[in-house]
Design a protein around this motif. Sequence first.
Motif, PDB file in Angstrom:
ATOM      1  N   ARG A   1       0.828  -1.205   0.000  1.00 54.60           N
ATOM      2  CA  ARG A   1       0.000   0.000   0.000  1.00 54.60           C
ATOM      3  C   ARG A   1       0.865   1.259   0.000  1.00 54.60           C
ATOM      4  NH1 ARG A   1      -4.901   0.389   4.174  1.00 54.60           N
ATOM      5  NH2 ARG A   1      -3.405   1.280   5.640  1.00 54.60           N
TER       6      ARG A   1
ATOM      7  N   HIS B   1       0.994   3.116  -3.592  1.00 56.40           N
ATOM      8  CA  HIS B   1      -0.030   4.157  -3.561  1.00 56.40           C
ATOM      9  C   HIS B   1       0.246   5.314  -2.606  1.00 56.40           C
ATOM     10  CE1 HIS B   1      -2.556   1.516  -5.947  1.00 56.40           C
ATOM     11  NE2 HIS B   1      -2.289   0.544  -5.096  1.00 56.40           N
TER      12      HIS B   1
ATOM     13  N   GLU C   1      -9.973  11.233  -2.579  1.00 57.35           N
ATOM     14  CA  GLU C   1     -10.750  10.149  -3.196  1.00 57.35           C
ATOM     15  C   GLU C   1      -9.878   8.938  -3.516  1.00 57.35           C
ATOM     16  OE1 GLU C   1     -13.237   9.569  -7.301  1.00 57.35           O
ATOM     17  OE2 GLU C   1     -13.488  11.468  -6.230  1.00 57.35           O
ATOM     18  N   GLU C   2      -8.694   9.176  -4.093  1.00 59.24           N
ATOM     19  CA  GLU C   2      -7.800   8.058  -4.423  1.00 59.24           C
ATOM     20  C   GLU C   2      -7.400   7.305  -3.169  1.00 59.24           C
ATOM     21  OE1 GLU C   2      -3.441   7.105  -6.462  1.00 59.24           O
ATOM     22  OE2 GLU C   2      -4.110   9.188  -6.297  1.00 59.24           O
ATOM     23  N   TRP C   3      -7.011   8.024  -2.098  1.00 58.96           N
ATOM     24  CA  TRP C   3      -6.616   7.375  -0.845  1.00 58.96           C
ATOM     25  C   TRP C   3      -7.741   6.513  -0.290  1.00 58.96           C
ATOM     26  CZ3 TRP C   3      -3.858   4.874   2.229  1.00 58.96           C
ATOM     27  CH2 TRP C   3      -4.243   4.654   3.551  1.00 58.96           C
ATOM     28  N   ASN C   4      -8.946   7.049  -0.256  1.00 57.96           N
ATOM     29  CA  ASN C   4     -10.059   6.294   0.316  1.00 57.96           C
ATOM     30  C   ASN C   4     -10.358   5.039  -0.491  1.00 57.96           C
ATOM     31  OD1 ASN C   4     -11.077   7.661   2.792  1.00 57.96           O
ATOM     32  ND2 ASN C   4     -10.977   9.403   1.415  1.00 57.96           N
ATOM     33  N   GLU C   5     -10.205   5.108  -1.805  1.00 52.21           N
ATOM     34  CA  GLU C   5     -10.406   3.931  -2.652  1.00 52.21           C
ATOM     35  C   GLU C   5      -9.302   2.898  -2.401  1.00 52.21           C
ATOM     36  OE1 GLU C   5     -10.172   3.019  -7.366  1.00 52.21           O
ATOM     37  OE2 GLU C   5     -11.402   4.742  -6.759  1.00 52.21           O
ATOM     38  N   VAL C   6      -8.055   3.354  -2.342  1.00 54.67           N
ATOM     39  CA  VAL C   6      -6.921   2.464  -2.086  1.00 54.67           C
ATOM     40  C   VAL C   6      -7.075   1.787  -0.727  1.00 54.67           C
ATOM     41  CG1 VAL C   6      -4.450   2.495  -1.502  1.00 54.67           C
ATOM     42  CG2 VAL C   6      -5.258   3.633  -3.579  1.00 54.67           C
ATOM     43  N   LYS C   7      -7.414   2.556   0.281  1.00 60.99           N
ATOM     44  CA  LYS C   7      -7.562   2.003   1.628  1.00 60.99           C
ATOM     45  C   LYS C   7      -8.650   0.934   1.654  1.00 60.99           C
ATOM     46  CE  LYS C   7      -8.100   3.425   6.474  1.00 60.99           C
ATOM     47  NZ  LYS C   7      -9.082   2.470   6.924  1.00 60.99           N
ATOM     48  N   GLN C   8      -9.777   1.245   1.052  1.00 59.16           N
ATOM     49  CA  GLN C   8     -10.882   0.287   1.038  1.00 59.16           C
ATOM     50  C   GLN C   8     -10.478  -1.008   0.323  1.00 59.16           C
ATOM     51  OE1 GLN C   8     -14.356   1.654  -1.034  1.00 59.16           O
ATOM     52  NE2 GLN C   8     -15.619  -0.020  -0.302  1.00 59.16           N
ATOM     53  N   LYS C   9      -9.865  -0.895  -0.837  1.00 54.50           N
ATOM     54  CA  LYS C   9      -9.470  -2.090  -1.592  1.00 54.50           C
ATOM     55  C   LYS C   9      -8.402  -2.890  -0.857  1.00 54.50           C
ATOM     56  CE  LYS C   9     -10.660  -0.556  -6.228  1.00 54.50           C
ATOM     57  NZ  LYS C   9     -10.148  -0.155  -7.552  1.00 54.50           N
TER      58      LYS C   9
END
Length: 107
Positions: free
Chosen positions: A21, A25, A73-81
């Motif tokens: 991660r 990212h 937005e990118e961070w929240n998507e990366v964290k969730q995935k």
Amino acid sequence: MIYELRIYTILPGRIDAIRKRFSDHTLGIFARLGMQVCDFWEDLEEHPKLYYTMNYESMEERTRQWEAFSQDEEWNEVKQKSELDGKIVERVEQIFMKKADYFKSPT
């Protein structure tokens, strides 16, 4: 200048997930948002911990940067995935520091 030491304790079996991660990212998102990482370490004795330092002009700048990061937005998507298989980080410790006037770097 303010320095922040961040110590991440990683949940059992999740060290490779946090490495991926950060390398794929998080460090890029930090750079895009103007967040400066000074250095980054892993635990020598292979405890599931990561350590890194960041620097800021002020606590206000630090607050603004972390708010922007948490809403990115990118961070929240990366964290969730990255957490589809479960949480990665057990705890984050933060230590705020300033340079000691009496220390002169040998370089």
